[in-house]
Design a protein around this motif. Sequence first.
Motif, PDB file in Angstrom:
ATOM      1  N   ARG A  26      68.698  26.586  14.206  1.00  0.00           N
ATOM      2  CA  ARG A  26      69.522  27.682  13.410  1.00  0.00           C
ATOM      3  C   ARG A  26      69.739  28.961  14.228  1.00  0.00           C
TER       4      ARG A  26
ATOM      5  N   ALA B 276      66.632  38.828  12.296  1.00  0.00           N
ATOM      6  CA  ALA B 276      67.734  37.894  12.862  1.00  0.00           C
ATOM      7  C   ALA B 276      68.808  37.410  11.483  1.00  0.00           C
ATOM      8  N   GLN B 277      68.249  37.208  10.604  1.00  0.00           N
ATOM      9  CA  GLN B 277      68.929  36.722   9.440  1.00  0.00           C
ATOM     10  C   GLN B 277      69.670  37.719   8.836  1.00  0.00           C
TER      11      GLN B 277
ATOM     12  N   ALA C 146      72.888  38.227  11.260  1.00  0.00           N
ATOM     13  CA  ALA C 146      73.688  37.190  11.007  1.00  0.00           C
ATOM     14  C   ALA C 146      74.606  37.242   9.565  1.00  0.00           C
ATOM     15  N   GLU C 147      73.895  37.650   8.508  1.00  0.00           N
ATOM     16  CA  GLU C 147      74.168  37.959   7.207  1.00  0.00           C
ATOM     17  C   GLU C 147      75.354  38.937   7.188  1.00  0.00           C
TER      18      GLU C 147
ATOM     19  N   ASP D 194      69.172  32.231  13.395  1.00  0.00           N
ATOM     20  CA  ASP D 194      67.848  33.076  13.149  1.00  0.00           C
ATOM     21  C   ASP D 194      66.945  32.604  14.079  1.00  0.00           C
ATOM     22  N   LYS D 195      66.635  31.386  13.894  1.00  0.00           N
ATOM     23  CA  LYS D 195      65.595  30.961  14.783  1.00  0.00           C
ATOM     24  C   LYS D 195      65.543  30.986  16.202  1.00  0.00           C
TER      25      LYS D 195
ATOM     26  N   ALA E 293      73.067  33.085   8.656  1.00  0.00           N
ATOM     27  CA  ALA E 293      71.762  32.792   9.188  1.00  0.00           C
ATOM     28  C   ALA E 293      71.643  31.419   9.762  1.00  0.00           C
ATOM     29  N   HIS E 294      71.962  30.065   8.876  1.00  0.00           N
ATOM     30  CA  HIS E 294      71.519  28.871   9.192  1.00  0.00           C
ATOM     31  C   HIS E 294      72.738  28.425  10.131  1.00  0.00           C
TER      32      HIS E 294
ATOM     33  N   TRP F  10      65.007  34.873  16.954  1.00  0.00           N
ATOM     34  CA  TRP F  10      63.776  35.099  17.285  1.00  0.00           C
ATOM     35  C   TRP F  10      62.732  34.449  18.133  1.00  0.00           C
TER      36      TRP F  10
ATOM     37  N   ARG G   7      62.102  37.253  12.596  1.00  0.00           N
ATOM     38  CA  ARG G   7      63.178  36.232  11.865  1.00  0.00           C
ATOM     39  C   ARG G   7      64.176  37.185  10.875  1.00  0.00           C
TER      40      ARG G   7
END
Length: 98
Positions: free
Chosen positions: A8, A25-26, A29-30, A10-11, A44-45, A14, A22
């Motif tokens: 992912r 990061a989410q 992305a969003e 976001d992972k 994020a995924h 991080w 994290r």
Amino acid sequence: MAEADSLRLDKFLWFARIVKTRGQAQAMAEQGRIRMAGRVIDRAHALVRVGDVLSFAQRGAVRVIRIDMLPVRRGPPAEARALYVELPAEQPSDVGVE
């Protein structure tokens, strides 16, 4: 444990210590603040793989990185820096300059 071929977004951000949490990061992305291979990412995924190129603004500068390895954990900074290579951001061309 077998090494995964994707992770992912976001992972990765991080684990690679590009962001402190994290959640940050989410949010990046969003909010559509990250591009992967020139395309805006808004999830994020979204999955990243070795060889993917990410670009994003951070601390007033555009960063462009190429993923060289996928992490299995959030390790120390030296380990995190080995996950990616910083690429030069493209500069605007000097059109009309002689």
